[in-house]
Scaffold this active site. Structure first.
Site, PDB file in Angstrom:
ATOM      1  CD  GLU A  58      -3.470  -0.273   1.716  1.00 28.67           C
ATOM      2  OE1 GLU A  58      -3.573   0.907   2.131  1.00 28.67           O
ATOM      3  OE2 GLU A  58      -4.279  -1.158   2.017  1.00 28.67           O
ATOM      4  CE1 TYR A  96      -5.984   3.479  -2.876  1.00 36.27           C
ATOM      5  CE2 TYR A  96      -5.451   1.344  -3.866  1.00 36.27           C
ATOM      6  CZ  TYR A  96      -5.433   2.204  -2.784  1.00 36.27           C
ATOM      7  OH  TYR A  96      -4.860   1.799  -1.608  1.00 36.27           O
ATOM      8  CD  GLU A  98      -2.603  -0.654  -2.711  1.00 40.84           C
ATOM      9  OE1 GLU A  98      -1.861  -1.658  -2.566  1.00 40.84           O
ATOM     10  OE2 GLU A  98      -3.716  -0.565  -2.179  1.00 40.84           O
ATOM     11  CG  HIS A 155      -2.504  -5.390  -0.868  1.00 37.14           C
ATOM     12  ND1 HIS A 155      -2.692  -4.028  -0.995  1.00 37.14           N
ATOM     13  CD2 HIS A 155      -3.481  -5.831  -0.030  1.00 37.14           C
ATOM     14  CE1 HIS A 155      -3.734  -3.669  -0.271  1.00 37.14           C
ATOM     15  NE2 HIS A 155      -4.236  -4.750   0.324  1.00 37.14           N
ATOM     16  CG  ASP A 189      -3.736  -7.287   3.356  1.00 31.58           C
ATOM     17  OD1 ASP A 189      -4.425  -8.277   3.677  1.00 31.58           O
ATOM     18  OD2 ASP A 189      -4.190  -6.127   3.300  1.00 31.58           O
ATOM     19  CG  ASP A 234      -1.534  -8.646   6.988  1.00 31.99           C
ATOM     20  OD1 ASP A 234      -1.116  -7.886   6.111  1.00 31.99           O
ATOM     21  OD2 ASP A 234      -2.487  -8.352   7.755  1.00 31.99           O
ATOM     22  CG  HIS A 274      -3.099  -4.619   7.711  1.00 36.35           C
ATOM     23  ND1 HIS A 274      -3.463  -5.878   7.297  1.00 36.35           N
ATOM     24  CD2 HIS A 274      -3.966  -3.762   7.105  1.00 36.35           C
ATOM     25  CE1 HIS A 274      -4.494  -5.793   6.478  1.00 36.35           C
ATOM     26  NE2 HIS A 274      -4.818  -4.519   6.342  1.00 36.35           N
TER      27      HIS A 274
END
Length: 293
Positions: A58, A96, A98, A155, A189, A234, A274
């Site tokens: 992230e 969006y 990452e 992720h 994750d 995770d 997390h």
């Protein structure tokens, strides 16, 4: 009897000191805002400096300033090692985006190759199996019993968690063939718990149903900061007898930084929602003896 106990304690302590720690941490939207928060950065540096290698997830840093700040502060904080990094492309099917980020001690490890999965397995990209394609590196670790292994960082998208976990099996098959290795660690994750998974759905996930894959972070463990949740989102998953035998038993755990640093839930959530997960690899005693003499 006493000498035997002392020897066992010494060996256990030496293993703990010389083992190599691999971590995965979803920092939750890490960008310039968090990088500029002095208190948050201090905690992040303390967490990451515990690890010889960390997969950070992230990362939302379009200008690259937050990544640079993290590395700069890490090397200032821990001068006993030299930290470097590898970063993936910015990924996402929408606006969006990452990135994945591997931070590691280059005096301890060598990254021999890196790949973004979309280049390796075009069919997965075409069918949009992954929202964020896995970031994969091949490691050489001279200080541990297992010298060569692969990390597959992922992720998952929560709503597609089981589909993406099954996609990771296809990634594994590609990597096993390409690099001719059985020693593979999946970490990150995976959203592999609570409302994002079902027992029926997991039975169709090879990583779950095939006994050759070992889930080191168990279902009952909690990788979330909020008190109201208790989910093992995770995970660390191991394939390969050599890699599995090179793991320090019971070392795979979430790191509860809230408790470790005496933070309130509100303070901890400013860092992430997390906890990092971690595992230790057994040291190569001959290597350490040779370098300590």
């Amino acid at each position: 009897m006493r000498s035997t106990l002392l020897l066992a304690c010494f060996v256990g302590l030496w293993t703990a000191v010389n083992s190599l720690k691999i971590c995965a941490f979803n920092i939750q939207s890490y960008g310039e805002a968090k990088a500029s928060n002095k208190r948050v950065m201090e905690i992040l540096i303390k967490i990451i400096s515990r690890c010889d290698l960390s997969l950070i997830q992230e990362v939302r840093d379009s200008r690259g300033k937050a990544i640079s700040a993290l590395l700069m502060n890490l090397n200032r904080y821990d001068t006993s090692h030299i930290y470097t990094h590898l970063e993936s492309k910015r990924m996402g099917k929408t606006t969006y985006k990452e990135q994945y980020l591997y931070i590691y001690r280059k005096d301890m490890l060598q990254v021999q190759e890196q790949y973004q999965h979309l280049k390796l397995y075009e069919a997965a990209a075409e069918s949009q199996v992954f929202s964020r394609e896995p970031f994969i590196i091949r490691i050489h670790s001279p200080t541990t019993l297992i010298k060569n292994f692969v990390l597959i960082g992922q992720h998952t998208c929560p709503k597609k968690a089981m589909k993406e976990m099954e996609g990771l099996f296809e990634v594994f098959q590609t990597i096993r063939k390409k690099w001719k290795t059985e020693n593979v660690m999946f970490l990150g994750d995976l959203n592999a718990a609570c409302s994002y998974t079902t027992n029926k759905g997991l039975r169709n996930v090879h990583l779950w149903s095939d006994p050759k894959f070992h889930w080191l972070i168990r279902d009952e463990q909690d990788t979330t900061v909020r008190e109201k949740t208790h989910c093992a989102y995770d995970r660390i998953i191991i394939h390969g007898k050599e890699l599995l035998s090179g793991i320090v038993p019971e070392s795979a755990q979430p790191f509860n930084f809230k408790q470790e640093f005496g933070l309130s839930e509100e303070q901890a959530l400013k860092v992430s929602d997390h906890y990092p997960v971690e595992v230790d690899l057994k040291p190569n005693h001959r290597y350490h003896l040779r370098n300590e003499l």
